[in-house]
Design a protein around this motif. Structure first.
Motif, PDB file in Angstrom:
ATOM      1  N   PHE A 494     -18.847  -0.216  30.978  1.00 37.30           N
ATOM      2  CA  PHE A 494     -18.564   0.639  29.785  1.00 37.30           C
ATOM      3  C   PHE A 494     -17.222   1.661  30.215  1.00 37.30           C
ATOM      4  N   PHE A 496     -13.895   4.298  29.041  1.00 45.02           N
ATOM      5  CA  PHE A 496     -13.913   5.326  28.040  1.00 45.02           C
ATOM      6  C   PHE A 496     -12.480   5.750  27.898  1.00 45.02           C
ATOM      7  N   VAL A 544     -15.246   7.720  16.358  1.00 48.31           N
ATOM      8  CA  VAL A 544     -15.564   6.979  17.548  1.00 48.31           C
ATOM      9  C   VAL A 544     -15.376   5.468  17.497  1.00 48.31           C
ATOM     10  N   TYR A 545     -14.736   4.824  18.162  1.00 47.93           N
ATOM     11  CA  TYR A 545     -14.411   3.180  18.051  1.00 47.93           C
ATOM     12  C   TYR A 545     -15.157   2.501  19.202  1.00 47.93           C
ATOM     13  N   ALA A 546     -15.796   1.362  18.929  1.00 56.21           N
ATOM     14  CA  ALA A 546     -16.266   0.303  19.904  1.00 56.21           C
ATOM     15  C   ALA A 546     -14.785  -0.305  20.529  1.00 56.21           C
ATOM     16  N   THR A 547     -15.142  -1.226  21.351  1.00 57.59           N
ATOM     17  CA  THR A 547     -13.840  -2.011  21.807  1.00 57.59           C
ATOM     18  C   THR A 547     -13.106  -2.686  20.667  1.00 57.59           C
ATOM     19  N   ILE A 564     -26.181   3.284  22.276  1.00 57.24           N
ATOM     20  CA  ILE A 564     -25.768   1.783  22.104  1.00 57.24           C
ATOM     21  C   ILE A 564     -26.637   0.840  22.614  1.00 57.24           C
ATOM     22  N   MET A 570     -17.558  -3.016  26.875  1.00 57.06           N
ATOM     23  CA  MET A 570     -17.272  -2.020  25.881  1.00 57.06           C
ATOM     24  C   MET A 570     -16.288  -0.879  26.365  1.00 57.06           C
ATOM     25  N   THR A 571     -15.305  -0.759  25.725  1.00 57.56           N
ATOM     26  CA  THR A 571     -14.348   0.871  25.733  1.00 57.56           C
ATOM     27  C   THR A 571     -14.696   1.343  24.726  1.00 57.56           C
ATOM     28  N   LEU A 572     -15.187   2.528  24.988  1.00 55.55           N
ATOM     29  CA  LEU A 572     -15.427   3.680  23.930  1.00 55.55           C
ATOM     30  C   LEU A 572     -14.265   4.542  23.882  1.00 55.55           C
ATOM     31  N   LYS A 573     -13.712   4.705  22.661  1.00 54.47           N
ATOM     32  CA  LYS A 573     -12.351   5.407  22.168  1.00 54.47           C
ATOM     33  C   LYS A 573     -12.882   6.356  21.350  1.00 54.47           C
ATOM     34  N   VAL A 574     -12.461   7.804  21.583  1.00 55.85           N
ATOM     35  CA  VAL A 574     -12.756   8.844  20.990  1.00 55.85           C
ATOM     36  C   VAL A 574     -11.647   9.470  20.231  1.00 55.85           C
TER      37      VAL A 574
END
Length: 628
Positions: A494, A496, A544-547, A564, A570-574
Motif C-alpha cells: 500500500f 499513499f 479518497v480514491y483507490a488505485t 479496506i 493499492m495506491t491510496l490517493k486523498v
C-alpha cells in the motif's frame, strides 16, 4: 532467399517439403501434407513422411477426432502438435478455451474406441520428441503396454490422457520406460487393474538406474487402480520430481473393496526424489501418499481417506512445510490420521497436522504445529505455539475422500468440477501463515526451444535450490517466513498520495504515513488507516480514491477511519478542499466543546495539545483534527 525442396516417395504417397518443414494433417485432408489446404488425413502417415525427409520436423494436426485401430508410433526427432483450427502459421496462435494448459478450443483427439492402444514414442530417441496439444481418449492397454507409452527423450506437454483402461502390467493411462517429462497435462478417469505394477493415471517404471523424469503442473483426477498408485505410480531405479500438481478424486481399491496404498501418489523408487508444491486431496486408499527416501515439502494434503506414509527414509530425507488436515484412516471418517512412517534420521520440520508427529521414530522434530480439530476449518484470532485451530483456509470441500459411487455420470462430473476449483488458499488468520521453514532440494529444470528450425530440449540439470515459488508462481516467502502447504499467502503493498500541507494519513497505531511510506498487508487482511484534514489550515477531506480513479470516499467513517479488505496492491490517493471556518472558530465558539484524544480520553481544551489526532465534539457536530 531461395527455399530448398526435397521430393520423397513413401509407399504410394509423393510429397514435396521445404527444408525444416512442418507437415499438416486435417480430418478431411487429401494432399501431400505441405499445407493446411493440402494436408494429410492420417497422423501416422505424416509422422513417417516427416522422418523420411531426413529433417527435424513438426507435424501439426487440426482439430477433430482421429480414430485408430493400432497405436501411432513416433519417429526420432519428430514432434507432434495438436489444438489447431487449421489456419495457423505459428504454434502460439492456437486458442485456449480456459486457463488450463491442456484445454484448447480446437481439440485434437486420438481415439481408440476402447479397442486398442493409442500412442507410442520410438525407443531410444536421440533427440527430443515433443507431443503437445493432443487428447488421447478411450485407449486399451495390451501386452504389458499402457494405452500411451513414452520412452527416452519424450516430452508430453499440454496434453490429455482420459478414459483409458489396462488390465496388463502397464499403467492405466500412460506408462514411462525408462524416462519422460510432463508439463501441463491432465490424466483423468483412467483405470488399471490386475498384474503387479499399478498406476491408474501414470506409471513410471524403470529397472535400470541413471534416468530422471519431471512431472509438473499436471492434474490427476478420477483415476483408479486395483493394485497401487491410482493417480501416479513411480517405482524402480529412477529419480522423479513431482511438483505443482493437483492430485485429487483418485481411488485405490481391490476387487474385495479393501483399500490399497498410494491413492494419490505411490513412490517406491530406490533413489531420492522430490515431491514439492502439490495439492493432494479427496483421494481414497489405504494411504493418500506412499513414499520412500525423498524430499517431501510444501504440499497440502487435505480430506483424504488415507494418510501420508513414509516407507523408508534416511538422514538426507526431509519432510517439511506440509499442511495435513481433514484426513481419516477409514471411509466412515471415525479415525483421524495425518502421517506416519518408519524409524529414520529424517528431518520433520514446520509441518501442520491434526495428529502430532511420532516422537519414537528417531525423527528430527522441529517447529511443527498441531491443529485442535480435524473437521472444523476454524476461525480463531489467536493460537498457542504448537496448537492451532483448523488451518483456516478460504474454503474447503464439504466431503472426505473421492466422489462416492452410486451417483449418475452428471452428478459425479458436477462433483469433479466442484473439487477442481479449490485452491486451498490460506487466510490472514491461518496458523500456517509465516510458520514454515526453508526447504532445500535439488531442482530439475527442462525447457524446449527451436534452434535453426529444430526443436530441442535444453540440458537437464540439477542444482541446490530453495523453494522460491509456490505452486501458483508466487515468490516465497511473502511475509516474515515461509507458509506451510503448497500455496503461499500473497502480500500486497500500500502506498499513499496526498498533500501533507493539507492533511495527514495515519496508521492504526497513530503513525504518520507519508507519501514515501510503503505498508505491506496479507491478502484478506483488513488494512486500517485514519485520514484527517489539517483543520487549522481550514481544509476538509474532499475525495479518497483507490488505485486509479475508484472513488471510495463513502467507505470513510465519521471518525476518519478507512477499512479496506486487501485483495491487491493499492495506491491510496486523498484530495482536500477548503472549508469556511478554521479550528480556532470551533474551539472559541460559545457552545460547549469536548476534545478526545485517539485513545478516547477527554483532553482539557485549555491545555496545549501535543502532536496527535483529536476528535472535537461541539453539540451535534464532530470534527477531526491533527495537531503538528
Amino acid at each position: 532467399m531461395k527455399r530448398l525442396f526435397l521430393v520423397l516417395s513413401i509407399g504410394a504417397v509423393a510429397i514435396s517439403m521445404a527444408a525444416n518443414p512442418v507437415i499438416y494433417v486435417t480430418p478431411n485432408g487429401s494432399g501431400d501434407g505441405s499445407s493446411w489446404t493440402n494436408a494429410f488425413n492420417n497422423i501416422q502417415t505424416a509422422l513417417d513422411a516427416a522422418y523420411a525427409s531426413g529433417e527435424y520436423t513438426e507435424v501439426w494436426v487440426a482439430a477433430g477426432t482421429y480414430t485408430v485401430t493400432e497405436a501411432i508410433t513416433t519417429q526420432d526427432s519428430v514432434s507432434l502438435f495438436g489444438g489447431f483450427a487449421g489456419t495457423e502459421t505459428s504454434i502460439d496462435q492456437r486458442v485456449k478455451a480456459s486457463n488450463k494448459p491442456w484445454d484448447f478450443q480446437n481439440r485434437t483427439v486420438i481415439d481408440g474406441a476402447n479397442q486398442c492402444r493409442l500412442f507410442c514414442t520410438i525407443q531410444n530417441a536421440d533427440t527430443l520428441v515433443e507431443i503437445n496439444g493432443i487428447e488421447f481418449a478411450n485407449g486399451l492397454g495390451t501386452d504389458a503396454d499402457a494405452p500411451v507409452r513414452l520412452r527416452k527423450n519424450a516430452y508430453l506437454h499440454n496434453c490429455i490422457v482420459r478414459n483409458c483402461y489396462n488390465n496388463t502390467s502397464g499403467g492405466g493411462g500412460c506408462q514411462v520406460y525408462p524416462a519422460a517429462d510432463f508439463n501441463g497435462c491432465l490424466f483423468k478417469d483412467n483405470h488399471q487393474s490386475d498384474h503387479a505394477n499399478g498406476g491408474g493415471g501414470l506409471l513410471i517404471n524403470v529397472s535400470s538406474s541413471g534416468y530422471t523424469s519431471i512431472v509438473e503442473n499436471c492434474e490427476f483426477c478420477g483415476n483408479s487402480s486395483s493394485i497401487r498408485g491410482a493417480g501416479l505410480c513411480i517405482q524402480g531405479d529412477t529419480r522423479v520430481t513431482v511438483k505443482n500438481c493437483r492430485i485429487y478424486n483418485n481411488t485405490c481399491r481391490a476387487a474385495d473393496e479393501s483399500l490399497l496404498p498410494g491413492a494419490g501418489l505411490y513412490d517406491n523408487t530406490s533413489l531420492t526424489g522430490v515431491v514439492v508444491n502439490n495439492l493432494i486431496y479427496n483421494n481414497t486408499g489405504n494411504n493418500a501418499v506412499y513414499a520412500k527416501s525423498l524430499l517431501f515439502a510444501n504440499n497440502t494434503i487435505i480430506n483424504n481417506i488415507g494418510n501420508v506414509y513414509i516407507a523408508t527414509a534416511n538422514s538426507s530425507s526431509q519432510f517439511i512445510n506440509n499442511l495435513m488436515w481433514g484426513n481419516f484412516n477409514d471411509e466412515a471418517c471415525t479415525t483421524p490420521t495425518s502421517f506416519s512412517g518408519v524409524a529414520a534420521e529424517m528431518l520433520v520440520a514446520n509441518n501442520a497436522s491434526y495428529i502430532a508427529p511420532s516422537i519414537d521414530k528417531g525423527w528430527n522434530l522441529k517447529d511443527n504445529i498441531q491443529f485442535s480439530s480435524n473437521v472444523s476449518n476454524g476461525k480463531v484470532s489467536k493460537y498457542d505455539f504448537g496448537v492451532g485451530s483448523g488451518p483456516i483456509l478460504d474454503t474447503v470441500p464439504n466431503f472426505i475422500g473421492a466422489v462416492v459411487s452410486g451417483l449418475s455420470k452428471e452428478e459425479q462430473e458436477a462433483f469433479v468440477v466442484y473439487l477442481s476449483e479449490f485452491n486451498f488458499n490460506l487466510t490472514a488468520e491461518s496458523p500456517c501463515q509465516n510458520a514454515g521453514g526453508e526447504a532445500l532440494y535439488e531442482q530439475m529444470v527442462i525447457t524446449t526451444t527451436r534452434v535453426d528450425g529444430v526443436r530441442v530440449k535444453d540440458t537437464l540439470y540439477i542444482r541446490e535450490y530453495y523453494a522460491e515459488y509456490d505452486m501458483n508462481g508466487i515468490k516465497r516467502p511473502q511475509g516474515g517466513a515461509y507458509d506451510m502447504g503448497a500455496v503461499e499467502l500473497p502480500y500486497y503493498q500500500f502506498r499513499f498520495d496526498y498533500d501533507s500541507e493539507l492533511g495527514s494519513v495515519l496508521s492504526d497505531e497513530g503513525d504518520i504515513l507519508t507519501v514515501d511510506t510503503v505498508l505491506t498487508f496479507a491478502k484478506g487482511q483488513n488494512a486500517i488507516v485514519y485520514i484527517f484534514a489539517n483543520e487549522r489550515e481550514i481544509n476538509k477531506i474532499e475525495k479518497v480514491y483507490a488505485t486509479g480513479s475508484v472513488d471510495i470516499t463513502d467507505q470513510l467513517s465519521e471518525e476518519g477511519m478507512l477499512k479496506i479488505m486487501v485483495d491487491d496492491a493499492m495506491t491510496l490517493k486523498v484530495t482536500f478542499c477548503e472549508i469556511p471556518q478554521g479550528i480556532e472558530n470551533i474551539i472559541s465558539s460559545n457552545e460547549p466543546v469536548v476534545i478526545y484524544n485517539i485513545q478516547g480520553m477527554i483532553v482539557d481544551p485549555a491545555t496545549t495539545l501535543p502532536t496527535g489526532v483529536y476528535i472535537i465534539r461541539r453539540g451535534a457536530e464532530v470534527h477531526k483534527i491533527f495537531v503538528r
